[in-house]
Design a protein around this motif. Structure first.
Motif, PDB file in Angstrom:
ATOM      1  N   ARG A 196      -6.995  -1.168  -5.302  1.00  0.00           N
ATOM      2  CA  ARG A 196      -6.292  -0.313  -4.350  1.00  0.00           C
ATOM      3  C   ARG A 196      -6.525   1.126  -4.787  1.00  0.00           C
TER       4      ARG A 196
ATOM      5  N   SER B 252       0.832  -1.209   0.000  1.00  0.00           N
ATOM      6  CA  SER B 252       0.000   0.000   0.000  1.00  0.00           C
ATOM      7  C   SER B 252       0.867   1.259   0.000  1.00  0.00           C
TER       8      SER B 252
ATOM      9  N   LEU C  64      -7.097   2.683   0.463  1.00  0.00           N
ATOM     10  CA  LEU C  64      -8.105   1.649   0.647  1.00  0.00           C
ATOM     11  C   LEU C  64      -7.710   0.462  -0.211  1.00  0.00           C
TER      12      LEU C  64
ATOM     13  N   LYS D 272      -8.400  -0.086   5.238  1.00  0.00           N
ATOM     14  CA  LYS D 272      -8.053   1.316   5.014  1.00  0.00           C
ATOM     15  C   LYS D 272      -6.834   1.628   5.875  1.00  0.00           C
TER      16      LYS D 272
END
Length: 134
Positions: free
Chosen positions: A123, A40, A115, A75
């Motif tokens: 993503r 992420s 997220l 998240k």
């Protein structure tokens, strides 16, 4: 054809389920070294570099803090220190192999909100803000 009574019953059952389930749990600290957090963070920096007006690419120097919430996916809210590299945007290189600029250091402190919905292979960068790090 559905009757209004049937629709009301479905609505009532859905509402009751939400009430009984209770509120979502508050954000929890996440492991900065986990694969999901690393992926992420890399996605957030890739997006940052894409939209940045600077010639040079930035890379992660340190993930300072990460919190995770479960909201129909994961998240992540993360505070990240970025460093400007010697690599230029038009070069097609692995960002991790790019050396940081030692002679003109420019560090940024960024907050990213990402997220991740793994079952959809999705993503999204929901929020991004950066400022010079002192």
């Amino acid at each position: 054809m559905m009757t209004s009574g049937y629709i009301s019953l479905v609505f009532l059952l859905t509402f009751a389920t939400l009430i009984l389930a209770g509120p979502l749990p508050p954000p929890q600290d996440a492991d900065p070294n986990s694969t999901d957090v690393q992926d992420s963070a890399a996605f957030a920096v890739e997006s940052f570099n894409y939209f940045s007006k600077e010639e040079n690419l930035y890379k992660i120097v340190k993930i300072v803090k990460v919190q995770q919430e479960i909201v129909g996916g994961a998240k992540y809210t993360m505070e990240v220190n970025l460093g400007r590299t010697r690599c230029l945007k038009e070069e097609d290189r692995n960002i991790e192999s790019c050396p940081l600029m030692a002679d003109q250091p420019k560090m940024l402190q960024c907050t990213f909100v990402i997220l991740t919905v793994p079952w959809r292979n999705e993503r999204r960068l929901l929020q991004s803000s950066c400022m010079p790090k002192n």
